[in-house]
Scaffold this motif. Structure first.
Motif, short mmCIF file in Angstrom:
data_model
loop_
_atom_site.label_atom_id
_atom_site.label_comp_id
_atom_site.label_asym_id
_atom_site.label_seq_id
_atom_site.Cartn_x
_atom_site.Cartn_y
_atom_site.Cartn_z
N ALA A 38 3.74 0.07 -14.37
CA ALA A 38 2.86 1.24 -14.15
C ALA A 38 1.84 0.90 -13.08
O ALA A 38 1.49 -0.26 -12.88
CB ALA A 38 2.15 1.59 -15.46
N LEU A 39 1.34 1.95 -12.42
CA LEU A 39 0.27 1.80 -11.44
C LEU A 39 -0.93 2.58 -11.95
O LEU A 39 -0.81 3.76 -12.28
CB LEU A 39 0.70 2.33 -10.07
N LEU A 40 -2.06 1.89 -12.06
CA LEU A 40 -3.30 2.55 -12.42
C LEU A 40 -4.03 2.85 -11.12
O LEU A 40 -4.38 1.93 -10.38
CB LEU A 40 -4.16 1.66 -13.31
N LEU A 41 -4.24 4.12 -10.82
CA LEU A 41 -4.98 4.53 -9.64
C LEU A 41 -6.45 4.54 -10.04
O LEU A 41 -6.85 5.29 -10.94
CB LEU A 41 -4.53 5.90 -9.16
N CYS A 42 -7.25 3.67 -9.41
CA CYS A 42 -8.62 3.44 -9.85
C CYS A 42 -9.63 3.77 -8.76
O CYS A 42 -9.36 3.61 -7.57
CB CYS A 42 -8.80 1.98 -10.25
N ASN A 43 -10.81 4.22 -9.21
CA ASN A 43 -11.95 4.43 -8.32
C ASN A 43 -12.64 3.09 -8.10
O ASN A 43 -12.72 2.27 -9.02
CB ASN A 43 -12.98 5.38 -8.97
N LEU A 44 -13.15 2.90 -6.90
CA LEU A 44 -13.96 1.72 -6.62
C LEU A 44 -15.42 2.12 -6.57
O LEU A 44 -15.75 3.22 -6.13
CB LEU A 44 -13.56 1.11 -5.28
N PRO A 45 -16.31 1.25 -7.02
CA PRO A 45 -17.74 1.56 -6.91
C PRO A 45 -18.09 1.81 -5.44
O PRO A 45 -17.65 1.10 -4.56
CB PRO A 45 -18.42 0.29 -7.43
N VAL A 84 -8.13 2.06 -5.32
CA VAL A 84 -7.19 0.95 -5.29
C VAL A 84 -6.16 1.20 -6.39
O VAL A 84 -6.46 1.85 -7.40
CB VAL A 84 -7.91 -0.41 -5.50
N GLY A 85 -4.95 0.73 -6.17
CA GLY A 85 -3.92 0.79 -7.20
C GLY A 85 -3.78 -0.57 -7.85
O GLY A 85 -3.85 -1.59 -7.18
N LEU A 86 -3.60 -0.57 -9.16
CA LEU A 86 -3.41 -1.82 -9.91
C LEU A 86 -2.04 -1.77 -10.58
O LEU A 86 -1.78 -0.89 -11.40
CB LEU A 86 -4.49 -2.00 -10.97
N VAL A 87 -1.16 -2.70 -10.22
CA VAL A 87 0.14 -2.80 -10.87
C VAL A 87 -0.06 -3.56 -12.17
O VAL A 87 -0.62 -4.67 -12.19
CB VAL A 87 1.17 -3.55 -9.99
N VAL A 88 0.35 -2.95 -13.29
CA VAL A 88 0.28 -3.58 -14.61
C VAL A 88 1.68 -3.57 -15.22
O VAL A 88 2.54 -2.80 -14.79
CB VAL A 88 -0.74 -2.86 -15.52
N ASP A 89 1.90 -4.41 -16.20
CA ASP A 89 3.23 -4.47 -16.83
C ASP A 89 3.52 -3.21 -17.63
O ASP A 89 4.65 -2.74 -17.65
CB ASP A 89 3.35 -5.71 -17.69
N ALA A 90 2.51 -2.65 -18.29
CA ALA A 90 2.70 -1.41 -19.05
C ALA A 90 1.35 -0.76 -19.32
O ALA A 90 0.38 -1.46 -19.61
CB ALA A 90 3.40 -1.69 -20.38
N ALA A 91 1.30 0.55 -19.20
CA ALA A 91 0.13 1.31 -19.65
C ALA A 91 0.46 1.75 -21.06
O ALA A 91 1.49 2.40 -21.29
CB ALA A 91 -0.12 2.50 -18.74
N VAL A 111 -3.70 3.61 0.22
CA VAL A 111 -4.29 2.94 -0.93
C VAL A 111 -3.64 1.56 -1.08
O VAL A 111 -2.41 1.47 -1.18
CB VAL A 111 -4.09 3.77 -2.22
N GLY A 112 -4.46 0.52 -1.09
CA GLY A 112 -3.97 -0.83 -1.32
C GLY A 112 -3.62 -1.02 -2.79
O GLY A 112 -4.24 -0.42 -3.68
N VAL A 113 -2.61 -1.86 -3.06
CA VAL A 113 -2.14 -2.08 -4.42
C VAL A 113 -2.21 -3.57 -4.75
O VAL A 113 -1.60 -4.39 -4.07
CB VAL A 113 -0.69 -1.56 -4.59
N LEU A 114 -2.96 -3.88 -5.79
CA LEU A 114 -3.12 -5.26 -6.27
C LEU A 114 -2.26 -5.47 -7.52
O LEU A 114 -2.12 -4.57 -8.33
CB LEU A 114 -4.58 -5.54 -6.62
N ASP A 115 -1.72 -6.67 -7.66
CA ASP A 115 -0.93 -7.02 -8.83
C ASP A 115 -1.85 -7.70 -9.84
O ASP A 115 -2.34 -8.81 -9.60
CB ASP A 115 0.21 -7.94 -8.43
N MET A 116 -2.12 -7.02 -10.95
CA MET A 116 -3.01 -7.59 -11.97
C MET A 116 -2.43 -8.86 -12.59
O MET A 116 -3.16 -9.72 -13.06
CB MET A 116 -3.29 -6.56 -13.07
N CYS A 158 0.85 -1.18 0.00
CA CYS A 158 0.00 0.00 0.00
C CYS A 158 0.89 1.23 0.00
O CYS A 158 2.10 1.14 0.22
CB CYS A 158 -0.96 0.00 1.20
N PHE A 159 0.30 2.39 -0.28
CA PHE A 159 1.06 3.64 -0.26
C PHE A 159 0.16 4.76 0.23
O PHE A 159 -1.06 4.65 0.21
CB PHE A 159 1.65 3.96 -1.64
N ARG A 160 0.80 5.82 0.69
CA ARG A 160 0.07 7.00 1.16
C ARG A 160 -0.24 7.90 -0.02
O ARG A 160 0.62 8.19 -0.84
CB ARG A 160 0.90 7.78 2.16
#
Length: 193
Positions: A96-103, A108-115, A70-75, A62-64
């Motif tokens: 890359a980290l996608l900072l996403c809204n939750l319903p 939440v942050g999503l770690v992806v290989d590349a945006a 914000v919790g970070v999930l590895d896609m 997670c990060f501030r």
């Protein structure tokens, strides 16, 4: 500004009868898409991550972000590309980290290989559903990109369901309480025993 709650829409509404802009990202060799502005509000380098109180295979940490954690999930783990979340700073450096809204609020942050791109599908974009071409409408569809590649469209509810959200919120709260105890701030961690 509280960055953990959904921000107002800044013009990312779909055109009449069209789709919202999509963030196209890569995990492994496959491309995926999430709605820009509605689900993905920012793409950024992965910040320094704090370890969670309990290690889970699909959670990088997670990060501030302002006052929020914000919790970070590895896609890669969620999509079956990796068995364990990427956690080492050297391994996260070129992701890359996608900072996403939750319903319902939060993020939440999503770690992806590349945006890779942000596209605005137009009426000419077609989706492949059950082997047939039809108008692209939403999640669960393979969207044909301009370069001929395919992006599988996702929804945030497919990535973070209610049970996962409760678990992630609990882990982040435990991590915050643990941090407060280590810092000697007993007022910030009244029930961390």
């Amino acid at each position: 500004m509280d960055h953990a709650t959904p921000q107002p829409d800044r013009g990312c509404r779909p055109a009449r009868g069209g789709m919202p802009p999509l963030v196209v990202f890569r995990v492994g060799t496959r491309r995926y898409g999430l709605p820009a502005g509605l689900a993905v509000r920012e793409c950024m380098p992965v910040p320094e991550l704090l370890p969670l109180a309990v290690e889970m295979p699909h959670i990088s940490g997670c990060f501030r972000l302002g006052a929020a954690m914000v919790g970070v999930l590895d896609m890669g783990v969620l999509l079956g590309v990796r068995a364990q979340a990427v956690r080492a700073p050297a391994d996260l450096l070129h992701r890359a980290l996608l900072l996403c809204n939750l319903p319902g609020g939060g993020g939440v942050g999503l770690v992806v290989d590349a945006a890779e791109d942000v596209i605005r599908p137009d009426g000419g974009m077609r989706a492949v559903v059950d082997g047939r071409l039809e108008a692209a409408e939403g999640a669960g569809r393979e969207l044909e990109l301009a370069d001929g590649n395919i992006a599988f469209m996702l929804r945030m509810t497919d990535i973070v369901n209610d049970g996962e959200r409760v678990r992630l919120d609990s882990l982040v709260a435990r991590t915050r309480r643990r941090e407060a105890l280590w810092a000697g701030d007993e007022d910030a961690a009244p029930d961390a025993r």
